[in-house]
Design a protein around this motif. Sequence first.
Motif, short mmCIF file in Angstrom:
data_model
loop_
_atom_site.label_atom_id
_atom_site.label_comp_id
_atom_site.label_asym_id
_atom_site.label_seq_id
_atom_site.Cartn_x
_atom_site.Cartn_y
_atom_site.Cartn_z
N SER A 74 0.81 -1.22 0.00
CA SER A 74 0.00 0.00 0.00
C SER A 74 0.84 1.27 0.00
CB SER A 74 -0.93 0.01 1.21
OG SER A 74 -0.18 0.13 2.39
N GLY A 75 2.16 1.13 0.15
CA GLY A 75 3.04 2.29 0.18
C GLY A 75 3.07 3.01 1.52
N LYS A 76 2.59 2.37 2.57
CA LYS A 76 2.55 2.99 3.90
C LYS A 76 3.87 2.90 4.64
CE LYS A 76 -1.74 4.00 3.49
NZ LYS A 76 -2.08 5.36 3.11
N SER A 77 4.75 1.98 4.24
CA SER A 77 6.06 1.91 4.89
C SER A 77 7.13 1.58 3.87
CB SER A 77 6.06 0.88 6.02
OG SER A 77 6.11 -0.43 5.54
N ARG A 78 8.34 1.95 4.21
CA ARG A 78 9.49 1.66 3.35
C ARG A 78 9.84 0.18 3.46
NH1 ARG A 78 11.77 6.11 6.41
NH2 ARG A 78 13.03 4.47 7.28
N VAL A 79 10.42 -0.35 2.42
CA VAL A 79 10.74 -1.77 2.35
C VAL A 79 11.73 -2.15 3.45
CG1 VAL A 79 11.77 -3.57 0.93
CG2 VAL A 79 10.24 -1.90 -0.10
N VAL A 80 12.73 -1.32 3.70
CA VAL A 80 13.75 -1.63 4.71
C VAL A 80 13.12 -1.74 6.10
CG1 VAL A 80 15.84 -0.77 5.85
CG2 VAL A 80 15.58 -0.54 3.38
N VAL A 81 12.25 -0.80 6.44
CA VAL A 81 11.61 -0.81 7.75
C VAL A 81 10.71 -2.04 7.89
CG1 VAL A 81 10.00 0.41 9.26
CG2 VAL A 81 11.70 1.70 7.97
N ALA A 82 9.96 -2.35 6.85
CA ALA A 82 9.08 -3.51 6.90
C ALA A 82 9.88 -4.81 7.02
CB ALA A 82 8.18 -3.55 5.67
N LEU A 83 10.99 -4.91 6.33
CA LEU A 83 11.82 -6.12 6.44
C LEU A 83 12.43 -6.26 7.83
CD1 LEU A 83 13.56 -6.26 2.95
CD2 LEU A 83 11.65 -7.64 3.80
#
Length: 142
Positions: free
Chosen positions: A72-81
């Motif tokens: 959804s674009g609510k968080s950056r990929v690095v933070v989500a990982l």
Amino acid sequence: MANSLISSFLVEFLASFAVVFYATNQHTEDKQVLVINNALALFFIIMPMAWFSHKLSGGHLNPFVSLASIISGKSRVVVALINVLGQVSGGFLGFIILRLIEPPATKSFYDYSEVLDLVCYESITVFCVCLVFLITAHNRTI
């Protein structure tokens, strides 16, 4: 940036540890009591953790919610990982520590012939959690 990633990891780690440690530490033969205990664990552990951690990590507390936040674009990929790494490692450590403290009984409580039921239940639960996250996170980006 590094401090926010560390705090995000720790929050997700601690929440996953607490849920897995409590929810798998059930000592009952009664399935109704087990379902109620697990529901209470989810409510009294995940809800406060999500509320208090939403500013540090986004309050995902579930890898599929982290995936939904990326899509959804609510968080950056690095933070989500980093969140997913914290969630998986916290859950794994909670389970390992619980099994070191108390090995499983020789008779398994769970009937593995009900795997399809469990998969359906988990799928519906994850869908609802992701839906709630996406509805409530419309104004914030992590």
